[in-house]
Design an enzyme around this catalytic site. Structure first.
Site, mmCIF file in Angstrom:
data_model
loop_
_atom_site.group_PDB
_atom_site.id
_atom_site.type_symbol
_atom_site.label_atom_id
_atom_site.label_comp_id
_atom_site.label_asym_id
_atom_site.label_seq_id
_atom_site.Cartn_x
_atom_site.Cartn_y
_atom_site.Cartn_z
ATOM 1 N N TYR A 151 -4.205 -9.302 -0.775
ATOM 2 C CA TYR A 151 -5.195 -8.224 -0.716
ATOM 3 C C TYR A 151 -4.902 -7.385 0.514
ATOM 4 C CZ TYR A 151 -9.489 -5.690 0.203
ATOM 5 O OH TYR A 151 -10.387 -4.688 0.445
ATOM 6 N N GLU B 52 -7.041 0.875 -1.080
ATOM 7 C CA GLU B 52 -7.151 -0.569 -1.328
ATOM 8 C C GLU B 52 -6.187 -0.984 -2.430
ATOM 9 O OE1 GLU B 52 -10.933 -3.443 -1.677
ATOM 10 O OE2 GLU B 52 -10.709 -2.141 -3.405
#
Lengths: 291, 393
Positions: free
Chosen positions: B110, B202
């Site tokens: 992530y 992101e």
């Protein structure tokens, strides 16, 4: 006494277009020492009886101004802040709304490293006022009254509401600072609370917060650790849905900690007088001060 | 401004991030055209393109093993109403889908870049355990979240990218190409964050394949509205179909408006006072219909547009006007109220509170207008009156 600005503060206005000249006049009429206007290509003219210069450096050299009020449109606002700092201005108040966050991030980094003595208030704020002495900003001067309460707020009209209520309660204000509603601000609660604590005339502090971020928590921790004066607080945005920007760029609920309810509970847990009804701010201060 | 995944991937690719772009479709013919551009051997993935997150769990992301299966799943997802934990119970309609080749995954990471308000600097948030919801991981295993601040004047430095890369992909052999590729991908994300004035970049998951390729498998980019003036070409990426129609209409009229689900329409000047007004309505047992800040320069046209918006909303059963005139003159607001009420018939109760500059003249104008407007002296009284007026409606 007061904080940051008083009857001796000499103010110039960067950006003397429609809004800038309107508020330059408003401040001058209030009694603020407005000494100069600044706008490229307008040097040599006058606005509302005040001389205008092309650059801040020229204006400072000619008038000795030590504070600035900025109305320069958003694309050039960050540069205007740095221009003021570079010319030796110590108090910079940026009224402009809509300044890109990255511009503020960069400006703040530069101020910190190269102009550590400069205090920036805003952007996206109503300004600062010491009643009866100096008004730098867009607030309606006549609702203020010289007195005992220091006010710190992220909001414009909600600050007027708190001012109006403390004036009506006969308490009056020492200095009111609108710190602005953006995610990155020149001055935070933390930068200003020590000044109110040290000011002999300020007997109580009103803090008006909003959803988003954790500035209120930092303020509460500082208050608990370092301050003796009572604080009354309100946090706007209990009804705000998650993830939506409520007018102010900084007012977005992210996690569970930055909701208005969580902030009010947190403030109360520190011993701060947190009110959930914004029409009772003045009454609460009166109660706290035993009046 | 939120972007779709396929738009975000285009922007990231331009700053040197390796992505799997696939093909977008918005109708059945588009599905066929998209399939024709994909590699013939599967499997593939069909991904709903909506602004809300939580697509996977809501059935908006499906794996297909054969061409027929791909066609079937694409047709099923396109047009479906997707209900995720971020959409609300009414869900959102899927108007676009992305078809893309599936990828073998050895490791999921992530990574995001956002603005840290407290520090006033951009912050990289990353974890070697990608794929799951980051909020969940942050709550259960905060030690697994890596944080690295970026200098807003200099951007991400190569040594920061290298350090993050070695921590995010531990256990790679000394001659593995992964750390360098991962560092370069992180640099690309940082370039994107600064270049586009993003408020969020992101990637979840960022993957390492068994053959040691490093790829941004998903992408989310949000652009900062206040900086869009610097990027006129990005304005074209706005998808108004994903936004609330009432809010789109309000934005066209220059109003700062957010739709809520109550029945008391609010018209206020200033964002803070507008929020506080909604709060007080709720405190007194009512439900605000909206956030509406008419701003400091409220004139007759904006007032008219605001009233039309509120009165044209069947959910609105009463209106509260709360103005603290600073720059705004209350007599002008009152005149705006009167003109608007005459133009669009006022069929619901309205309470008006005027305070500040020229408030008395404003109140006098309303009192003599002959309109069914209830005046209120204070902020508290005004909200009590409107809550009472709409009770039971």
């Amino acid at each position: 006494m007061s904080i940051i600005v008083n009857r001796d503060t000499k103010v110039l206005c960067q950006g003397v277009g429609k809004a800038g000249s309107f508020h330059l006049k408003g401040c001058k009429d209030y009694g603020t020492k407005m000494v100069a206007g600044v706008q490229p290509k307008k040097g040599g003219t006058t606005v509302e009886g005040v001389p205008v210069f092309h650059t801040v450096r020229q204006a400072v050299r000619a008038t000795g101004a030590d504070a600035s009020m900025i109305f320069v449109p958003a694309p050039g606002a960050a540069d205007a802040v740095l221009e003021a700092a570079d010319a030796g201005i110590k108090t910079v108040v940026c009224i402009t709304e809509g300044v890109p966050v990255l511009d503020m991030s960069r400006t703040k980094a530069l101020l910190k490293s190269r102009y550590p003595g400069v205090r920036l208030i805003g952007p996206n704020c109503p300004g600062i006022i010491t009643p009866g002495e100096c008004k730098i900003g867009i607030m309606p001067g006549y609702i203020h009254k010289k007195g005992r309460v220091g006010i710190l707020s992220k909001s414009g009209t909600l600050t007027y509401e708190a001012v109006h209520q403390t004036t009506a309660a006969g308490l009056g204000q020492t200095t009111c600072v609108g710190i602005g509603g953006d995610p990155i601000l020149g001055s935070t609660y933390l930068d200003l609370l020590p000044l109110f604590e040290a000011d002999p005339e300020t007997e109580a502090i009103v803090l008006i917060g909003e959803i988003g971020g954790d500035a209120e928590k930092q303020a509460a921790e500082y208050w608990k650790a370092h301050m003796k004066k009572p604080m009354v607080a309100f946090v706007a945005g209990r009804t705000a849905p998650k993830g939506k920007r409520m007018g102010h760029a900084g007012a977005i609920v992210g996690g569970a900690d930055d909701t208005a309810d969580a902030k009010l509970k947190m403030l109360a847990s520190y011993g701060i007088h947190a009110v959930d009804n914004p029409s009772l701010i003045g009454a609460e201060v009166a109660k706290v001060l035993g009046k | 401004m939120k972007l779709h995944e396929y738009q975000a991937k285009d922007l990231l690719e331009a700053t040197g991030v390796r992505v799997l772009k696939g093909a977008v479709a918005s109708d059945p013919a588009g599905i066929e055209a998209a399939i024709a551009t994909l590699s013939p051997g599967g499997p593939w993935v069909v991904k709903a393109q909506v602004h809300a997150g939580g697509r996977g769990k809501a059935g908006g992301v499906k794996l297909a093993k054969t061409r027929e299966d791909l066609r079937e799943k694409a047709r099923a997802i396109l047009g479906m109403t997707l209900v995720s934990n971020q959409t609300g119970p009414q869900g959102v309609k899927v108007r676009k889908i992305l078809l893309v080749e599936a990828c073998d995954i050895a490791h999921e990471i992530y990574v995001s870049i956002l603005m840290d308000r407290k520090e006033g600097r951009p912050l990289v948030v990353a974890s070697a355990e990608g794929g799951m919801e980051i909020e969940e991981l942050a709550a259960t295993h905060p030690e697994k979240i890596l944080k690295e601040h970026l200098d807003p004047l200099a951007g991400m430095q190569p040594h920061q990218a290298r350090d993050l890369a070695y921590r995010l992909a531990p256990g790679e052999a000394p001659d593995s190409p992964v750390p360098a590729a991962l560092a370069e991908l992180l640099m690309g994300l940082s370039r994107a964050f600064f270049k586009y004035d993003a408020s969020l970049v992101e990637v979840n998951p960022l993957i390492i394949t068994p053959s040691k390729d490093v790829i941004a498998l998903d992408a989310k980019v949000a652009l900062e509205d206040n900086a869009l003036f610097r990027h006129p070409e990005l304005e074209a990426l706005r998808d108004v179909a994903e936004e609330n129609p009432k809010e789109v209409k309000a934005a066209e009229a220059g109003l700062n408006y957010i739709a809520l689900d109550g029945n008391i329409g609010c018209l206020v000047n200033g964002a803070g006072l507008a929020m506080a007004t909604m709060d007080l309505i709720k405190l007194h047992g009512g439900a605000p219909n909206n956030f509406l800040d008419v701003g400091g320069g409220a004139n007759k046209d904006t007032m008219l547009a605001a009233f039309k918006l509120l009165l044209g909303d069947p959910q609105v059963k009463g209106i509260l006007v709360n103005i603290f005139g600073g720059i705004v003159r209350c007599d002008l607001v009152a005149q705006g109220v009167i003109d608007a009420a005459k133009e669009v018939s006022l069929a619901v109760p309205m309470v008006v509170r005027l305070e500040g500059t020229n408030a008395e003249q404003g109140r006098a104008l309303l009192a003599t207008s002959g309109l069914p407007i209830t005046p209120a002296a204070g902020f508290n009284e005004a909200t009590l009156k409107i809550v009472e007026a709409v009770r039971g409606k």
